[in-house]
Design a protein around this motif. Structure first.
Motif, PDB file in Angstrom:
ATOM      1  N   UNK A   1       0.823  -1.205   0.000  1.00 25.46           N
ATOM      2  CA  UNK A   1       0.000   0.000   0.000  1.00 25.46           C
ATOM      3  C   UNK A   1       0.863   1.263   0.000  1.00 25.46           C
ATOM      4  N   UNK A   2       2.102   1.152   0.504  1.00 23.16           N
ATOM      5  CA  UNK A   2       3.004   2.307   0.518  1.00 23.16           C
ATOM      6  C   UNK A   2       3.232   2.826  -0.894  1.00 23.16           C
ATOM      7  N   UNK A   3       3.393   1.926  -1.864  1.00 27.39           N
ATOM      8  CA  UNK A   3       3.567   2.336  -3.247  1.00 27.39           C
ATOM      9  C   UNK A   3       2.315   2.972  -3.813  1.00 27.39           C
ATOM     10  N   UNK A   4       1.164   2.363  -3.532  1.00 25.22           N
ATOM     11  CA  UNK A   4      -0.107   2.923  -4.004  1.00 25.22           C
ATOM     12  C   UNK A   4      -0.354   4.291  -3.389  1.00 25.22           C
ATOM     13  N   UNK A   5      -0.018   4.445  -2.114  1.00 26.27           N
ATOM     14  CA  UNK A   5      -0.195   5.732  -1.431  1.00 26.27           C
ATOM     15  C   UNK A   5       0.637   6.816  -2.103  1.00 26.27           C
ATOM     16  N   UNK A   6       1.864   6.501  -2.477  1.00 22.45           N
ATOM     17  CA  UNK A   6       2.706   7.484  -3.150  1.00 22.45           C
ATOM     18  C   UNK A   6       2.121   7.881  -4.504  1.00 22.45           C
ATOM     19  N   UNK A   7       1.658   6.898  -5.270  1.00 24.27           N
ATOM     20  CA  UNK A   7       1.067   7.181  -6.580  1.00 24.27           C
ATOM     21  C   UNK A   7      -0.157   8.084  -6.421  1.00 24.27           C
ATOM     22  N   UNK A   8      -1.037   7.742  -5.490  1.00 26.75           N
ATOM     23  CA  UNK A   8      -2.254   8.519  -5.276  1.00 26.75           C
ATOM     24  C   UNK A   8      -1.952   9.912  -4.741  1.00 26.75           C
ATOM     25  N   UNK A   9      -0.889  10.035  -3.950  1.00 23.07           N
ATOM     26  CA  UNK A   9      -0.533  11.324  -3.349  1.00 23.07           C
ATOM     27  C   UNK A   9       0.106  12.275  -4.349  1.00 23.07           C
ATOM     28  N   UNK A  10       0.819  11.735  -5.333  1.00 24.32           N
ATOM     29  CA  UNK A  10       1.593  12.562  -6.263  1.00 24.32           C
ATOM     30  C   UNK A  10       0.794  12.978  -7.493  1.00 24.32           C
ATOM     31  N   UNK A  11      -0.221  12.181  -7.877  1.00 25.81           N
ATOM     32  CA  UNK A  11      -0.906  12.385  -9.161  1.00 25.81           C
ATOM     33  C   UNK A  11      -2.343  12.873  -8.932  1.00 25.81           C
ATOM     34  N   UNK A  12      -2.577  14.196  -8.934  1.00 21.43           N
ATOM     35  CA  UNK A  12      -3.924  14.729  -8.719  1.00 21.43           C
ATOM     36  C   UNK A  12      -4.759  14.769  -9.997  1.00 21.43           C
ATOM     37  N   UNK A  13      -6.056  14.857  -9.804  1.00 22.16           N
ATOM     38  CA  UNK A  13      -6.996  14.929 -10.927  1.00 22.16           C
ATOM     39  C   UNK A  13      -7.135  16.384 -11.372  1.00 22.16           C
ATOM     40  N   UNK A  14      -6.101  16.895 -12.034  1.00 16.79           N
ATOM     41  CA  UNK A  14      -6.048  18.316 -12.365  1.00 16.79           C
ATOM     42  C   UNK A  14      -6.905  18.704 -13.561  1.00 16.79           C
ATOM     43  N   UNK A  15      -7.228  17.762 -14.429  1.00 13.65           N
ATOM     44  CA  UNK A  15      -7.973  18.096 -15.652  1.00 13.65           C
ATOM     45  C   UNK A  15      -9.463  17.796 -15.519  1.00 13.65           C
ATOM     46  N   UNK A  16      -9.815  16.523 -15.436  1.00 16.90           N
ATOM     47  CA  UNK A  16     -11.228  16.129 -15.451  1.00 16.90           C
ATOM     48  C   UNK A  16     -12.007  16.740 -14.300  1.00 16.90           C
TER      49      UNK A  16
END
Length: 293
Positions: free
Chosen positions: A88-103
């Motif tokens: 989950x540590x890897x998933x947490x980093x991915x989710x934390x770094x990549x925001x939904x800036x467009x849609x």
């Protein structure tokens, strides 16, 4: 795309899951959206820029780097010392770094601004940087902590990563692609946005929902960036302030969940958390709009 349309597409995906009841069509939807259309979207948006554009971003550009740095460092330290060997540590980093800036970011920014150009600049710049990063993180953690070389090679097999690197190379080299070539690519690529929303809706489930994971992603992806921007950028103009505040505080991107699904890294838990956070963020900014007038 406005918020109502976005929620409608997510709802459509959820209804399709209830009606179809087979995974194969959604696997094809993920492949077409993730491996083909998203690559077109990334290449078209990045390759259409030039060095002058990159240099003109100034404050917005600076805050893209600051927010990425804050999100990745805080989530990494938390994962290393608290979650330790939990995938989950890897998933947490991915989710934390990549925001939904467009849609999601664009419709919410338009609640506060008539001209959302700074938000678009933030989003496109952010995408240039985070897609290779999160793809590498997902590849690394899904491989059980594989070597940097193995993770890098695995990440390069993801078409949007290659598209991003190719387009960025063209921009740095000063190669300007003609409109008749780049515009159709951008048009085709934009189809990835509604299809990503439909795919996201088809993945919604609260079976794997955990309050702890909601709080973790909410802290590193939303709360910390929101407070940082709110306290440090109040001096800026309204357009820059609200653009950066909105974009920096968005919930995880639909594409981030698609990348986790691509690498089979805690995707079900991630989608549950992202769905709830998306609703909470919409409520947060609607309340802020009502309060700020």
């Amino acid at each position: 795309m406005n918020i109502a349309e976005m929620l409608a597409l997510i709802g459509l995906g959820y209804l399709l899951k209830l009606v179809v009841r087979r995974e194969k069509p959604f696997d094809w939807l993920r492949f077409i959206t993730n491996d083909i259309l998203l690559a077109f979207f990334v290449f078209g948006n990045v390759a259409s820029k030039d060095l002058a554009y990159l240099l003109s971003i100034k404050t917005v550009f600076l805050y893209v780097f600051l927010i990425i740095g804050i999100s990745i460092s805080t989530s990494y330290l938390y994962g290393r010392f608290v979650l330790k060997n939990d995938p989950w540590a890897g998933a947490l980093m991915v989710l934390s770094v990549y925001p939904n800036t467009a849609a999601l970011g664009f419709p919410i920014a338009s609640l506060f601004l008539n001209d959302i150009t700074p938000a678009i600049l933030y989003s496109t710049t952010n995408s240039m940087i985070v897609i290779p990063i999160v793809t590498f993180i997902a590849a690394h953690y899904s491989s059980g902590g594989a070597s940097v070389k193995e993770s890098f090679l695995k990440a390069l097999k993801f078409p949007p990563t290659l598209a991003n690197l190719l387009a960025l190379g063209l921009v740095v080299a000063g190669v300007k692609l003609p409109g008749w070539f780049i515009e159709p690519i951008k048009t085709i690529g934009w189809l990835s946005i509604p299809l990503l929303l439909i795919y996201f809706g088809s993945r919604i489930t609260l079976r794997a929902f955990e309050l702890r994971k909601l709080l973790e992603v909410g802290a590193f992806r939303i709360a910390i960036p929101f407070v940082f921007v709110f306290l440090t950028l109040r001096w800026a103009g309204r357009d820059v302030f609200y653009s950066v505040l909105v974009e920096a505080s968005m919930p995880p991107a639909i594409a981030a969940n698609a990348i986790l699904a691509q690498y089979r890294l805690k995707a079900e838990e991630a989608i549950s958390v992202t769905f709830v956070l998306t609703l909470l963020v919409i409520g947060l900014f609607m309340a802020l709009k009502a309060f700020s007038g």
